[in-house]
Motif scaffolding. Structure first.
Motif, PDB file in Angstrom:
ATOM      1  N   UNK A  81       0.803  -1.300  -0.380  1.00 24.07           N
ATOM      2  CA  UNK A  81       0.106   0.399   0.078  1.00 24.07           C
ATOM      3  C   UNK A  81       1.171   1.357   0.164  1.00 24.07           C
ATOM      4  N   UNK A  82       0.873   1.639  -1.337  1.00 22.34           N
ATOM      5  CA  UNK A  82       0.963   3.447  -1.342  1.00 22.34           C
ATOM      6  C   UNK A  82       0.733   4.713  -1.153  1.00 22.34           C
ATOM      7  N   UNK A  83       0.783   5.493  -0.826  1.00 21.06           N
ATOM      8  CA  UNK A  83       0.321   6.887  -0.190  1.00 21.06           C
ATOM      9  C   UNK A  83       1.343   8.109  -0.978  1.00 21.06           C
TER      10      UNK A  83
ATOM     11  N   UNK B 234       3.457   5.986 -10.086  1.00 17.14           N
ATOM     12  CA  UNK B 234       2.440   5.885  -8.914  1.00 17.14           C
ATOM     13  C   UNK B 234       2.810   7.476  -9.372  1.00 17.14           C
ATOM     14  N   UNK B 235       3.537   8.180  -8.915  1.00 13.43           N
ATOM     15  CA  UNK B 235       3.111   9.647  -9.574  1.00 13.43           C
ATOM     16  C   UNK B 235       2.411  10.056  -9.887  1.00 13.43           C
ATOM     17  N   UNK B 236       3.452   9.908 -10.948  1.00 17.83           N
ATOM     18  CA  UNK B 236       2.454  10.262 -12.241  1.00 17.83           C
ATOM     19  C   UNK B 236       0.773  10.282 -12.440  1.00 17.83           C
ATOM     20  N   UNK B 237       0.303   8.809 -12.049  1.00 19.80           N
ATOM     21  CA  UNK B 237      -1.332   9.227 -12.463  1.00 19.80           C
ATOM     22  C   UNK B 237      -1.585   9.282 -11.108  1.00 19.80           C
TER      23      UNK B 237
ATOM     24  N   UNK C 211       4.898  -4.885  -9.562  1.00 23.49           N
ATOM     25  CA  UNK C 211       4.334  -3.116  -9.810  1.00 23.49           C
ATOM     26  C   UNK C 211       3.480  -2.599 -11.045  1.00 23.49           C
ATOM     27  N   UNK C 212       1.928  -3.215 -10.813  1.00 26.59           N
ATOM     28  CA  UNK C 212       0.732  -2.655 -11.686  1.00 26.59           C
ATOM     29  C   UNK C 212       0.112  -2.423  -9.685  1.00 26.59           C
TER      30      UNK C 212
END
Length: 186
Positions: free
Chosen positions: A37-39, A95-98, A122-123
């Protein structure tokens, strides 16, 4: 709570119907993505800019497999964060761009946050968005600020600065001018 996480069944379906009726609102059901889980906290200056990526940890582990942060654990601050530097940089960039795109599409202002679950390949999958993320000392913004050598209190200066910029209260040509201090605020 623990009863809200599990394989879909008639029991879960009954619980969803009960909660929807009791709360008088629809209930969102999400597929659990095993992995991380990434924030991604963001600041908006013209367009949204990712402040970095923080990996949520439960009991010190960032690979959560099928664990999720439960409300009771969040309430007790029984979780933490770790650096996302162990992930391949293309994964983090994606992830940053999304997150930046999502915040721009949603027209988030000031500080915001987009949360992801990411599988072992990595999805990434967006699982939550927050136009007003909580600002307790145990949050991903404070964690990323500490990695940058900043203190928790600097978050509030950032909020004020973003609001000043958004409302046009300081213009770059006026910043260093002694006459700037004499101009009344609009």
């Amino acid at each position: 709570d623990p009863d809200a996480v599990g394989a879909f069944s008639s029991h879960i379906e009954e619980r969803i119907a009960f909660l929807s009726d009791a709360l008088r609102q629809p209930i969102t059901v999400q597929e659990l993505i095993a992995g991380y889980e990434l924030e991604v906290p963001l600041a908006r200056l013209g367009s949204s800019q990712a402040l970095g990526v923080a990996a949520l940890t439960i009991q010190g582990e960032s690979h959560l497999e099928d664990k999720v942060l439960l409300y009771d654990d969040a309430w007790k601050d029984d979780y933490g964060f770790s650096e996302a530097s162990s992930f391949p940089s293309p994964w983090i960039s994606r992830i940053e761009r999304m997150a930046e795109r999502a915040a721009d599409v949603l027209n988030f202002q000031g500080l915001s946050r987009i949360d992801f679950r990411m599988n072992d390949e990595g999805v990434p999958f967006v699982i939550d968005v927050s136009s007003t993320p909580h600002l307790t000392p145990n949050n991903s913004i404070a964690f990323l600020y500490s990695l940058a050598g900043l203190k928790y209190r600097h978050i509030f200066g950032t909020l004020v600065g973003l609001a000043i910029e958004r409302h046009g209260l300081v213009h770059s040509s006026d910043q260093y001018s002694s006459s700037a201090a004499k101009k009344p605020l609009p």
